[in-house]
Design an enzyme around this catalytic site. Structure first.
Site: not given
Length: 574
Positions: A381-382, A380, A462
């Protein structure tokens, strides 16, 4: 929630066949959720509109794209803790206008020096398992994001760090309204992570519950941590009171990070590696990340005419999926910390190796796929992106891994530690085998595209193993199918799952072909023909990544921005 996609069973697939590759009623062009955003001076694209506005404000006050990226990332650590934060790692690529050069930064952290392989194996045995868990103390590695900020700032920054972090500090103290999709993922995380050691519930819930959409959320502890970093620099985090507090907490709660792990941490400037695809060069960072998987896919795909095959047709998706299978078996075997195992990067991304791997693609889905021998070809990253008036561009990705990470929160600090150490293999013969002071395999990857040696697109998608697949889909959508920047991100996506992973044993290989998940916009006729080719196909529920992009229009001297329609974000400029 509409952004989370309605689940569509294959038996109902015909109902959505007409949704695939939709066309605008007025222009007749391929569908986009909105127009591209165009601005003359600067542009920012992030997964949270408030963070986008912070980036623009920084550049309006005289900051450059690098300052804006740091400011927006700090804000996202507060506003989107489901995807990132200073307990995690960071990678970035920077196009520096003055030097006309693309720079790469690996700001990922390493495993604890005091946790040996045998000690970790014994801890896992106590838990009745042979793989590293997703939560708790064992998957925690040193957070690299803060050092990454200061490396970027010292090399390219303009404004003082106190000014850059001030917007995030203000929002942390005064509060911000939680956006829709972030609220959803926050709600999913709380039941699991509240059970972990430390202060998670006090720091990240309101009366024991995740904040709902629109609720105001504050994080005064994170504000104080940001203030210390702004005042005393990266050493406040790695050699000061913050590191001492973390050491003390870890010793008291069965963790393994120590002050020495923080004091010894460093980021690395690395040379991006690129592959030419039909006049465009896609740039990625070398391992320990997975970026070169996208380059491997392109070297295979350039042996076929995807444009002639058509968008989301059975033949084009078959070729894309088979190329992914081949690249990902190499990913599982070779991608690891280069300080411990030198991956044959030159061979892996070579045109000759891609040509040989392409010969393995037949008309039917491959069930068994092995890694290749790239050494024969060795020579779950941005996600967020910013661009400024001088032509600087930043492609930045940052993550806790698995959404909110390990769940471990040191009281008073206001952030969750990442659980990236879960990505080590426990096979001692594997290139990605656990070792003290080693960087684990990483999924987060920024991307950059040049054309005719000029900067063109800063972008990312992402989302775990979706990322290299997403990078290829975006580029193919634009280059082969003529989509614009927003259309390329809105087009229905696919992902292949089931390949061997870098956490598996070194002798494992793909033996059942895995399966394809497609968004509901992919025609059922395409899914049916893929099944006739031997693919297992499902219409999936979300999981197709989060896209942000900025493109330079050199002819008109303007910036073009695009943002993921499946998330809360925004592309905006001035």
């Amino acid at each position: 929630m509409k952004r989370l996609y309605s689940y569509v069973a294959l038996s109902l697939g015909l109902l959505c066949a007409n949704a695939a590759y939709s066309f605008d009623r007025i222009t007749g062009q391929s569908f986009a959720s909105r127009s591209e955003v165009i601005a003359s001076e600067a542009m920012a694209a992030t997964s949270q509109p408030l963070a986008t506005q912070i980036a623009l404000d920084v550049m309006k006050r005289g900051g450059n794209a690098i300052d804006a990226a740091i400011a927006a990332n700090a804000a996202l650590g507060l506003m989107e803790p489901t995807g990132n934060g200073i307990g995690g790692d960071l990678y970035a690529m920077v196009w520096h206008a003055k030097s006309q050069k693309l720079y790469g930064l690996n700001a990922s952290g390493r495993s604890p020096l005091g946790l040996s392989y045998d000690m970790l194996a014994n801890e896992l045995k106590k838990l009745g398992r042979d793989t590293i868990p997703a939560h708790g103390m064992l998957p925690i590695s040193v957070p690299g994001a803060v050092d990454g900020w200061f490396e970027l700032h010292s090399k390219f920054g303009s404004l003082p760090m106190t000014d850059i972090l001030q917007p995030a500090i203000r929002y942390a103290e005064q509060g911000f309204p939680v956006s829709e999709l972030i609220a959803y993922y926050w709600q999913r995380s709380v039941p699991v992570l509240s059970k972990q050691p430390g202060d998670f519930s006090a720091a990240f819930t309101l009366d024991g519950k995740a904040p709902a959409k629109g609720q105001i959320f504050k994080n005064p502890a994170l504000a104080n941590t940001y203030k210390a970093i702004a005042k005393d620099g990266r050493d406040a985090f790695y050699k000061g009171d913050i590191a001492v507090t973390i050491d003390r907490f870890m010793r008291a709660n069965g963790g393994y990070l120590r002050f020495a792990d923080f004091a010894n941490h460093r980021s690395d400037w690395v040379e991006p590696v690129g592959v030419e695809y039909k006049g465009h060069t896609l740039w990625e960072l070398p391992p320990n990340g997975q970026g070169i998987a996208a380059l491997q896919m392109l070297q295979i795909l350039k042996n076929y005419d995807l444009k002639a095959s058509g968008f989301n047709t059975p033949q084009s998706l078959h070729l894309l999926v088979e190329a992914k299978k081949l690249a990902f078996e190499d990913r599982a075997k070779f991608y690891a910390d280069q300080d411990f195992n030198k991956a044959p990067v030159k061979g892996l991304i070579s045109e000759q190796y891609g040509r040989e791997r392409a010969k393995l693609i037949g008309d039917k889905a491959a069930k068994r796929v092995d890694a290749g021998n790239p050494a024969l070809y060795q020579g779950d990253t941005i996600y967020m992106t910013t661009a400024d008036k001088d032509g600087n561009m930043v492609s930045l990705i940052q993550s806790n891994y698995r959404g909110m990470g390990s769940g471990v929160v040191v009281p008073g600090l206001g952030f969750v530690f990442q659980d990236r150490g879960e990505m080590f293999s426990m096979d001692p013969q594997h290139a990605n085998a656990y070792a003290p002071g080693k960087r684990p395999f990483h999924t987060i990857i920024p991307a950059f595209v040049t054309k005719d040696d000029k900067p063109l697109i800063s972008f990312g998608v992402m989302g775990g193993a979706m990322q290299p697949q997403g990078h290829v889909q975006i580029l193919v959508n634009m280059v082969d199918y003529g989509m614009n920047l927003q259309e390329a991100g809105d087009a229905p996506r696919w992902q292949h799952l089931g390949n061997t992973e870098p956490t598996d044993a070194s002798d494992k290989y793909l033996e059942n072909g895995g399966y394809i998940e497609v968004e509901s916009g992919v025609p059922y006729e395409t899914a049916r023909e893929l099944m006739h080719k031997g693919h297992a196909v499902r219409y999936g529920l979300g999981g197709y990544g989060g896209y942000q992009a900025i493109m330079r229009d050199h002819a008109n001297g303007v910036w073009i921005g695009a943002s993921e329609s499946r998330k809360d974000g925004q592309a905006a400029g001035y």
